[in-house]
Write an enzyme that holds these catalytic residues in place. Structure first.
Site, short mmCIF file in Angstrom:
data_model
loop_
_atom_site.label_atom_id
_atom_site.label_comp_id
_atom_site.label_asym_id
_atom_site.label_seq_id
_atom_site.Cartn_x
_atom_site.Cartn_y
_atom_site.Cartn_z
N HIS A 100 36.18 7.38 59.84
CA HIS A 100 37.29 8.35 59.93
C HIS A 100 36.87 9.75 59.47
O HIS A 100 36.94 10.70 60.27
CB HIS A 100 38.52 7.82 59.20
CG HIS A 100 39.57 8.85 58.97
ND1 HIS A 100 40.24 9.47 60.01
CD2 HIS A 100 40.06 9.39 57.83
CE1 HIS A 100 41.09 10.35 59.50
NE2 HIS A 100 41.00 10.32 58.19
N HIS A 126 37.62 14.61 52.71
CA HIS A 126 39.06 14.84 52.58
C HIS A 126 39.88 13.67 52.03
O HIS A 126 40.94 13.87 51.46
CB HIS A 126 39.66 15.37 53.89
CG HIS A 126 39.96 14.32 54.92
ND1 HIS A 126 39.04 13.88 55.83
CD2 HIS A 126 41.09 13.61 55.17
CE1 HIS A 126 39.59 12.95 56.60
NE2 HIS A 126 40.83 12.76 56.21
N ASP A 127 39.37 12.45 52.19
CA ASP A 127 40.12 11.30 51.68
C ASP A 127 39.51 10.68 50.42
O ASP A 127 39.98 9.64 49.96
CB ASP A 127 40.23 10.21 52.77
CG ASP A 127 41.36 10.51 53.76
OD1 ASP A 127 42.35 11.15 53.37
OD2 ASP A 127 41.25 10.09 54.94
N GLU A 130 42.11 10.98 47.47
CA GLU A 130 43.33 10.23 47.78
C GLU A 130 43.08 8.71 47.79
O GLU A 130 43.92 7.93 47.34
CB GLU A 130 43.86 10.68 49.15
CG GLU A 130 45.30 10.26 49.39
CD GLU A 130 45.88 10.94 50.63
OE1 GLU A 130 45.89 12.19 50.66
OE2 GLU A 130 46.31 10.23 51.55
N ASP A 131 41.95 8.29 48.29
CA ASP A 131 41.73 6.86 48.53
C ASP A 131 40.62 6.19 47.73
O ASP A 131 40.36 5.00 47.92
CB ASP A 131 41.46 6.62 50.03
CG ASP A 131 42.68 6.92 50.88
OD1 ASP A 131 43.80 6.81 50.36
OD2 ASP A 131 42.52 7.30 52.05
N ASP A 187 42.44 15.86 61.23
CA ASP A 187 42.81 14.56 60.66
C ASP A 187 43.92 13.92 61.49
O ASP A 187 43.86 12.74 61.86
CB ASP A 187 43.27 14.78 59.21
CG ASP A 187 43.58 13.48 58.48
OD1 ASP A 187 42.83 12.50 58.64
OD2 ASP A 187 44.58 13.46 57.72
MN LIG Z 1 42.36 11.27 56.71
#
Ligand SMILES: [Mn+2]
Length: 244
Positions: A100, A126-127, A130-131, A187
């Site tokens: 991704h 970018h993630d 967050e993840d 995204d």
């Molecule tokens: Mn994403």
């Protein structure tokens, strides 16, 4: 670069304060068979922020013939791969998660013709906050303030309930920086294409439609940023019966 004698270069010191004083000019002997210089990753990331006149040539020495920009992007891809190594996407194929962020960066570089290194690095990263267990401080240490700021702008507040986070994305979109808007557009484009390619396990047709509808509302706040990405998103929305 000759293959004997000495070469003029920068000497790099790991310096926690990351001030420009971590650079000094020096000369070192050339070993034509093996040139190896170790640079602290924090210093590598800092290079992009410093207005060094010939930073490119100094880095060329450090990384063979690779450009500074290419090295910074590879570093971000590797960092993201390490961080996401245990994760899979929600599609039935259980695609490795790293596909991704790599795909988002590729949309920006190959479709939207974006060449800004910080934007491409931020797309790869970018993630991660967050993840995964990554912190913003860690992103800043390795990749500098500019990349940290973009990643921060595209990261949802995970302390909020899911519905609230989705509302916040719509509300925040128009106030994002240009660079963050680019990452957000790419995204969304990646995720919507993925949704069309194959539906995640357990998703009904209604849920897919709701996702498209929500994404179109986020994208409304990102308009005027990149005509190529916006046209491609519009195409997907119209195809799904959503007015743009
Ligand atoms: Mn994403």
């Amino acid at each position: 670069m000759g293959n004997s004698g000495h070469i003029s270069c920068f000497l790099f010191y790991p310096n926690p304060s990351l001030s420009a004083s971590c650079f000094s000019r020096t000369t070192i002997p050339i070993n034509p068979n093996r040139i190896q210089v170790l640079i602290h990753p924090a210093v590598i990331s800092r290079l992009s922020d410093l207005k060094l006149q010939n930073r490119k040539s100094s880095f060329t020495f450090c990384c063979g013939n690779m450009s500074l920009e290419a090295a910074l992007i590879v570093e971000a891809a590797n960092f993201a791969a390490e961080k996401h190594k245990q994760q899979r996407r929600k599609d039935p194929e259980k695609t490795p998660y790293i596909n991704h962020p790599l795909g988002v960066a590729r949309i920006l570089s190959h479709e939207a013709e974006i060449t800004d290194t910080a934007v491409l690095q931020a797309a790869l990263l970018h993630d991660t906050v967050e993840d995964t267990n990554t912190t913003f401080a860690e992103i800043e240490l390795h990749f500098g303030q500019d990349v940290r700021n973009i990643v921060e702008e595209v990261t949802d507040d995970k302390t909020l309930p899911k519905m609230e986070r989705k509302k916040q994305q719509i509300a925040h979109a128009p106030h994002c920086s240009h660079k963050a808007k680019l990452v957000k557009l790419a995204d969304k484009l990646y995720n919507l294409r993925d949704l069309k390619r194959c539906t995640p396990e357990g998703w009904s047709e209604e849920r897919v439609q709701e996702y498209f509808q929500w994404a179109s509302e986020v994208v409304r706040g990102l308009r005027g940023t990149n005509s190529i990405l916006e046209a491609k998103l519009d195409h997907l929305f119209i195809d799904q019966g959503i007015a743009v």
